[in-house]
Write a protein that holds these residues in place. Structure first.
Motif, PDB file in Angstrom:
ATOM      1  N   GLY A  55      -5.342   4.183   3.292  1.00  0.00           N
ATOM      2  CA  GLY A  55      -5.432   3.306   4.448  1.00  0.00           C
ATOM      3  C   GLY A  55      -6.298   3.825   5.574  1.00  0.00           C
ATOM      4  O   GLY A  55      -6.155   3.385   6.720  1.00  0.00           O
TER       5      GLY A  55
ATOM      6  N   LYS B 258       0.838  -1.194   0.000  1.00  0.00           N
ATOM      7  CA  LYS B 258       0.000   0.000   0.000  1.00  0.00           C
ATOM      8  C   LYS B 258       0.872   1.243   0.000  1.00  0.00           C
ATOM      9  O   LYS B 258       2.058   1.196   0.334  1.00  0.00           O
TER      10      LYS B 258
ATOM     11  N   GLN C 288      -8.901  -1.316  -2.245  1.00  0.00           N
ATOM     12  CA  GLN C 288      -7.833  -1.622  -1.296  1.00  0.00           C
ATOM     13  C   GLN C 288      -8.389  -2.363  -0.086  1.00  0.00           C
ATOM     14  O   GLN C 288      -7.765  -3.287   0.429  1.00  0.00           O
TER      15      GLN C 288
END
Length: 759
Positions: free
Chosen positions: A533, A210, A410
């Motif tokens: 995130g 990430k 994600q």
């Protein structure tokens, strides 16, 4: 006023070409947003819906994964986000009467634009064996059909469970749990086609697949390099972050074969100055040839090494591994080869170097322009080398920034949607649920298509998305899908995949992000993870499009009960009733989600841990950040051929076509255009406005042809061309993929242009 959907496909054979724009957003974006929203939703519903987009008490935009600041604007959406919301919150409906009037053969002749404009699907539908059209089916019968087909397989590995990036964390966790309890790791997802190369490169080099930056880092950066990305169309809210960085003194380098309006000037519709004048964003545009990025960063790395004091020696010594091997490879970088690979002038690269050396805090952002080539993984590794040299990972205002395309793509991977799961994840899953997950790897997207083609997969289940429209080698993919015994699509709206079916096919209509979700335990919410995130809640506020819809978690839970039966000890019924119980289980399986329900109750959500960013700790095999050394690669194009990249128009999000214009590039009323440099067009004898067939050339000798494209003389890099997907997916060979990641190489397709008399 809400308008009716088009009765017939609009004519697209003669697109008009206007002047290229040099600024993005502003008044035209506002006007177009309101026009589309009112056509789909009406005035009152538009206000009610758009004011909840990306708000802490609202719903997450079903478009891109760009994050929000803690302090939100009342209008926290962009033009393309508003289009995505409008199409989901539309008042148009696709009822059983529509399917009765349109056989599958008719749907197969329609454009993606026409299909998407029809509206929300209201009932579960079945295309039975031998039937020519979909008919309504009860939910109970639909799940029994899935159970029949899955139970009849010789092996669980003959089933494929695909996930689109719109799927919530809760639904994704349940789907991977069901698949593994059923007995397979065949969990391909849309990441396989976009940022798989990023994840592969970053996991090897910094230990986590990430990005390592936050919005605050972008605002504090001295230099931001935007490579292979067009934020003005694909991630428009990113322009606000770039504007804020520029105001704070940052400089921006864009690396792109095409000049893009959003990176030239941003007219921020949130401010008076932005509306009137806007902000120039790019300080230096490197108009690179397609696929030349690895060569560019390799040469920059050599030049940094040759500059006294430019390397952060303390960081390299303490935190990295493989520096000597990397240095030896970098010192071999050659100016002549780099200029040939990139098409750049030496002076432009030297100017870029001076900006790099003047920067204490550097961020590199990228998207599909870097990830969809044969050599994408070594290219992204070279970007990491570039940042490691000057200590630009794990420092405020610096780091890697792969910009994800879909709102929870994600998060789905974090939840375990992956055909090659880590053993530690499977161990935790098995311990929590008392199951035995398979340990052998499953199919990614390309391998799933091959398995369907070869008869090794016979049931295909898709949680959202438009698999047929998104994948490469269209004729091969569609033929493969038609070999399946059953195809199942969990969908909100129609797309091409519903017209390319197995022997039997189901459409399972689901709630969208904008819809209220009320279960026995009360109103529910789901969660998503953005590109940086951050995990936050999403709560719909509109009555569902039909009383016959089920939520994604409910669909998975009921399917699991029908397939696994009493043999499963997993509390599927409990999960369907109350999504908090799903989050309790996620908290015990997925690192970073401890106390999930408590954390998600905080307005704005929470950030997942990221060791390189938070601690300068790199969880790689060596325990350090890894320099890498790979041979420099770039596409070699034969004389008389061009290198084609597939891309989106401004009236498009992934495979969803909102309209037939590409306002910033000056294209109006059609999508079958090919952008060619004027000197290349002259050399090929192609007049502006003439028509050509695009024919790709690949080592298998198969002719792949996309006919009838209008030639548009355009300021792209020499030797390069560009055209929209999914129309050009037919040109991308199934076996033309990135090394390591197996991502389709849709950004480097060698083509010849053959004149055709008309469209």
């Amino acid at each position: 006023m809400v308008s009716k959907p088009p009765a017939d496909d609009p004519v697209q054979d003669a697109p008009q070409v206007e002047a290229v724009r040099h600024a993005a957003a502003g008044l035209p974006a506002i006007a177009h947003t309101l026009k589309v929203a009112q056509q789909q939703m009406g005035v009152r519903r538009t206000a009610r819906t758009l004011l909840k987009v990306n708000q802490k008490d609202g719903f997450d935009c079903p478009g891109c994964a760009w994050p929000e600041e803690d302090k939100r604007h009342s209008a926290e959406f962009c033009e393309n986000g508003a289009k995505a919301v409008a199409e989901e919150a539309t008042l148009r409906r696709v009822t059983p009467a529509f399917f009765a009037a349109h056989p599958v053969a008719d749907l197969a002749t329609r454009s993606g634009y026409w299909l998407g404009q029809q509206g929300r699907i209201t009932h579960p539908m079945l295309l039975d064996a031998g039937s020519d059209r979909y008919e309504p089916v009860t939910w109970e019968r639909a799940f029994s059909i899935i159970a029949e087909e899955l139970s009849a397989l010789d092996s669980p590995d003959e089933a494929v469970f695909y996930t689109s990036g719109r799927t919530s964390n809760e639904a994704a966790f349940l789907l991977q749990l069901f698949a593994r309890e059923f007995g397979t790791n065949n969990l391909p997802d849309c990441s396989n086609m976009c940022h798989e190369s990023s994840g592969s490169a970053l996991t090897e080099t910094i230990g986590i697949g990430k990005g390592s930056v936050s919005l605050e880092d972008l605002h504090r950066a001295d230099l931001i390099i935007v490579a292979g990305q067009n934020p003005g169309t694909n991630h428009p809210r990113m322009l606000s972050a770039l504007e804020k960085a520029k105001t704070a003194g940052a400089r921006i380098i864009s690396v792109n074969p095409l000049p893009e309006a959003g990176l030239e000037r941003f007219k921020n519709p949130q401010t008076a100055r932005g509306m009137l004048k806007g902000t120039a964003l790019t300080d230096l545009h490197l108009q690179i040839r397609i696929g030349g990025d690895q060569a560019l960063f390799r040469l920059l790395n050599k030049l940094i090494l040759e500059t006294g004091g430019a390397v952060d020696e303390a960081f390299v010594r303490e935190h990295t591994h493989g520096f000597d091997e990397f240095t030896a490879a970098a010192r071999d970088a050659d100016w002549d080869e780099t200029l040939a690979a990139t098409g750049l002038e030496r002076a432009a690269i030297e100017r870029a170097l001076s900006m790099v050396l003047a920067s204490r805090r550097t961020i590199v952002c990228w998207a599909m322009g870097l990830t969809q080539h044969k050599h994408s993984v070594p290219t992204i590794r070279e970007v990491v080398n570039f940042l490691l040299l000057r200590g630009n990972i794990g420092r405020p205002g610096a780091g890697v920034c792969p910009v994800r395309g879909h709102s929870n793509v994600q998060g789905d991977r974090t939840m375990g949607i992956f055909e090659r799961p880590a053993p530690a994840f499977l161990d935790a899953l098995d311990k929590e649920f008392g199951i035995t997950s398979p340990r052998h790897h499953g199919f990614d997207v390309v391998r799933a298509i091959r398995a369907l083609r070869d008869g090794r997969a016979r049931v295909f289940f898709a949680m959202g998305g438009n698999f047929v429209g998104a994948t490469p080698d269209t004729e091969v993919t569609e033929s493969a899908m038609r070999r399946a015994r059953l195809t199942v699509h969990v969908s909100t709206k129609l797309n091409r995949s519903h017209a390319v079916t197995g022997t039997r096919a189901l459409i399972l209509p689901t709630l969208g992000r904008t819809d209220k979700d009320v279960r026995e335990s009360g109103k529910q919410f789901v969660t998503v993870e953005d590109s940086m995130g951050l995990v936050h809640a999403s709560r719909g506020n509109l009555p569902p499009a039909s009383p016959h819809l089920l939520s994604e978690p409910a669909i998975v839970a009921r399917m699991a009960r029908a397939v696994l039966g009493e043999a499963s000890a997993t509390p599927w019924e409990e999960f369907e009733k109350d999504y908090a119980t799903i989050r309790d289980r996620i908290a015990r399986v997925v690192p970073g989600f401890e106390d999930f329900n408590a954390k998600i109750a905080r307005p704005g959500g929470f950030a997942l841990p990221h060791a390189p960013r938070d601690e300068r700790r790199f969880p790689t095999k060596t325990g350090k950040a890894n320099f890498t050394a790979a041979p420099v690669e770039y596409p070699k194009v034969p004389e008389g051929r061009l290198l084609l990249q597939t891309l989106r128009s401004h009236d498009q999000y992934n495979t969803t076509i909102y309209g037939l214009d590409d306002r910033y590039r000056g294209i109006k009323g059609g999508r079958r255009v090919v952008l060619v440099h004027p000197e290349d067009a002259d050399a090929l004898g192609l007049a502006d406005g003439s028509y050509a067939d695009l024919v790709s050339e690949w080592r298998d000798g198969t002719e792949r042809r996309a006919p009838g494209f209008r030639v548009v003389r355009y300021p792209t890099a020499r030797g390069c061309a560009a055209a929209y997907y999914p129309e050009t997916n037919v040109l991308v060979p199934l076996d033309s993929t990135a090394d390591v990641s197996n991502t389709p190489a849709s950004k480097s397709v060698i083509v010849r242009l053959e004149q055709s008399p008309t469209a």
